[in-house]
Motif scaffolding. Structure first.
Motif, mmCIF file in Angstrom:
data_model
loop_
_atom_site.group_PDB
_atom_site.id
_atom_site.type_symbol
_atom_site.label_atom_id
_atom_site.label_comp_id
_atom_site.label_asym_id
_atom_site.label_seq_id
_atom_site.Cartn_x
_atom_site.Cartn_y
_atom_site.Cartn_z
ATOM 1 N N GLU A 186 0.773 -1.214 0.074
ATOM 2 C CA GLU A 186 -0.132 0.010 -0.042
ATOM 3 C C GLU A 186 0.830 1.259 -0.066
ATOM 4 O OE1 GLU A 186 -2.708 -0.240 3.129
ATOM 5 O OE2 GLU A 186 -3.982 -1.905 2.252
ATOM 6 N N ALA A 187 2.054 1.174 0.585
ATOM 7 C CA ALA A 187 3.013 2.504 0.644
ATOM 8 C C ALA A 187 3.402 2.506 -0.731
ATOM 9 C CB ALA A 187 4.043 2.190 1.602
ATOM 10 N N VAL A 188 3.907 1.651 -1.234
ATOM 11 C CA VAL A 188 4.330 1.708 -2.744
ATOM 12 C C VAL A 188 3.484 2.192 -3.741
ATOM 13 C CG1 VAL A 188 5.671 0.477 -4.562
ATOM 14 C CG2 VAL A 188 5.970 -0.048 -2.276
ATOM 15 N N LEU A 189 2.323 1.827 -3.368
ATOM 16 C CA LEU A 189 0.962 2.204 -4.555
ATOM 17 C C LEU A 189 0.858 3.592 -4.143
ATOM 18 C CD1 LEU A 189 -1.328 1.692 -6.204
ATOM 19 C CD2 LEU A 189 -2.690 0.981 -4.305
ATOM 20 N N GLY A 190 0.805 3.982 -2.968
ATOM 21 C CA GLY A 190 0.683 5.536 -2.763
ATOM 22 C C GLY A 190 1.845 6.586 -3.269
ATOM 23 N N GLU A 191 2.760 5.879 -3.039
ATOM 24 C CA GLU A 191 4.101 6.556 -3.466
ATOM 25 C C GLU A 191 4.136 6.582 -5.238
ATOM 26 O OE1 GLU A 191 7.397 8.979 -3.139
ATOM 27 O OE2 GLU A 191 5.929 8.459 -1.987
ATOM 28 N N ASN A 192 3.772 5.503 -5.792
ATOM 29 C CA ASN A 192 3.990 5.523 -7.148
ATOM 30 C C ASN A 192 2.920 6.347 -7.847
ATOM 31 O OD1 ASN A 192 5.880 3.576 -7.389
ATOM 32 N ND2 ASN A 192 4.662 2.049 -8.197
ATOM 33 N N LEU A 193 1.615 6.454 -6.980
ATOM 34 C CA LEU A 193 0.494 7.407 -7.730
ATOM 35 C C LEU A 193 0.797 8.802 -7.400
ATOM 36 C CD1 LEU A 193 -2.799 5.443 -6.164
ATOM 37 C CD2 LEU A 193 -2.528 6.022 -8.570
ATOM 38 N N ARG A 194 1.421 9.087 -6.097
ATOM 39 C CA ARG A 194 1.839 10.497 -6.076
ATOM 40 C C ARG A 194 2.896 11.003 -7.191
ATOM 41 N NH1 ARG A 194 5.805 13.385 -4.088
ATOM 42 N NH2 ARG A 194 7.114 11.789 -3.552
ATOM 43 N N LEU A 195 3.832 10.200 -7.190
ATOM 44 C CA LEU A 195 5.069 10.457 -8.223
ATOM 45 C C LEU A 195 4.357 10.692 -9.521
ATOM 46 C CD1 LEU A 195 8.030 8.216 -6.959
ATOM 47 C CD2 LEU A 195 7.729 10.674 -6.864
ATOM 48 N N THR A 196 3.613 9.846 -10.151
ATOM 49 C CA THR A 196 2.908 9.716 -11.480
ATOM 50 C C THR A 196 2.111 10.949 -11.542
ATOM 51 O OG1 THR A 196 3.154 7.510 -11.578
ATOM 52 C CG2 THR A 196 1.709 8.541 -13.251
ATOM 53 N N ARG A 197 1.278 11.306 -10.549
ATOM 54 C CA ARG A 197 0.332 12.299 -10.661
ATOM 55 C C ARG A 197 1.138 13.858 -10.636
ATOM 56 N NH1 ARG A 197 -3.661 9.883 -6.175
ATOM 57 N NH2 ARG A 197 -5.015 8.752 -7.505
ATOM 58 N N ASP A 198 2.418 13.847 -9.815
ATOM 59 C CA ASP A 198 3.185 14.894 -9.850
ATOM 60 C C ASP A 198 3.762 15.063 -11.404
ATOM 61 O OD1 ASP A 198 2.864 15.504 -7.337
ATOM 62 O OD2 ASP A 198 4.769 14.861 -6.703
ATOM 63 N N ALA A 199 3.986 13.980 -12.008
ATOM 64 C CA ALA A 199 4.618 14.065 -13.360
ATOM 65 C C ALA A 199 3.474 14.448 -14.335
ATOM 66 C CB ALA A 199 5.125 12.619 -13.937
ATOM 67 N N LEU A 200 2.252 14.159 -14.029
ATOM 68 C CA LEU A 200 1.007 14.455 -14.870
ATOM 69 C C LEU A 200 0.960 16.089 -14.821
ATOM 70 C CD1 LEU A 200 -1.515 11.716 -14.248
ATOM 71 C CD2 LEU A 200 -0.298 12.310 -16.483
ATOM 72 N N GLU A 201 1.056 16.622 -13.485
ATOM 73 C CA GLU A 201 0.861 18.197 -13.513
ATOM 74 C C GLU A 201 1.926 18.949 -14.106
ATOM 75 O OE1 GLU A 201 -1.713 19.492 -12.326
ATOM 76 O OE2 GLU A 201 -2.715 17.686 -12.124
ATOM 77 N N ASP A 246 -5.853 11.886 -14.497
ATOM 78 C CA ASP A 246 -5.516 11.253 -13.245
ATOM 79 C C ASP A 246 -5.584 9.774 -13.565
ATOM 80 O OD1 ASP A 246 -4.925 11.131 -10.309
ATOM 81 O OD2 ASP A 246 -6.814 11.590 -9.843
ATOM 82 N N LEU A 247 -4.921 9.082 -12.550
ATOM 83 C CA LEU A 247 -4.865 7.776 -12.525
ATOM 84 C C LEU A 247 -5.120 6.900 -11.161
ATOM 85 C CD1 LEU A 247 -1.329 5.876 -12.664
ATOM 86 C CD2 LEU A 247 -1.585 8.318 -12.254
ATOM 87 N N HIS A 248 -5.657 5.827 -11.186
ATOM 88 C CA HIS A 248 -6.396 5.131 -10.021
ATOM 89 C C HIS A 248 -5.809 3.824 -10.089
ATOM 90 C CE1 HIS A 248 -8.768 8.670 -8.941
ATOM 91 N NE2 HIS A 248 -9.021 8.676 -10.279
#
Length: 121
Positions: free
Chosen positions: A36-51, A103-105
């Motif tokens: 779950e921690a890795v999922l949260g970090e991957n989502l955060r980094l990818t969302r930052d890249a999208l922005e 966004d991604l989920h």
């Protein structure tokens, strides 16, 4: 020559089984918490890249591959729950923004330890 009796071996095996039954649930909880921690970090980094992509180019990407080819991320993010980078769910950006991925989920079924469905992350 002296060896171990059957009773001594059974006692040792019973102790090992007891210790294993205590340690195994903790280990699986540890693995789940880390996924779950890795999922949260991957989502955060990818969302930052999208922005960042949107800020630089004035639009969102049409695929995650664009983020990789333009070097916003090194590789496609992996969903650790599904152990794949192919099962992401995408949300389009809010109008008037252009592009297909705003966004991604996670595409993983189930509910996290804090009670939120993985698809809402």
């Amino acid at each position: 020559m002296r060896g171990f009796t059957l009773i001594e071996l059974l006692v040792v095996l019973a102790i090992v089984a007891l210790l294993s039954s205590i340690a195994l649930p903790r280990y699986t909880q540890y693995l789940e918490r880390n996924r779950e921690a890795v999922l949260g970090e991957n989502l955060r980094l990818t969302r930052d890249a999208l922005e960042q992509y949107n800020a630089d180019r004035g639009r969102y990407p049409d695929s995650l591959d664009e983020l990789v080819t333009r070097r916003y991320i090194k590789a496609l993010p992996v969903d650790p729950l599904l152990e794949s980078n192919q099962h992401w769910r995408f949300s389009p950006p809010l109008p008037p923004a252009e592009g297909r991925i705003g966004d991604l989920h996670s595409g993983a079924p189930g509910i996290s330890r804090n009670g939120r469905p993985y698809s809402d992350w």
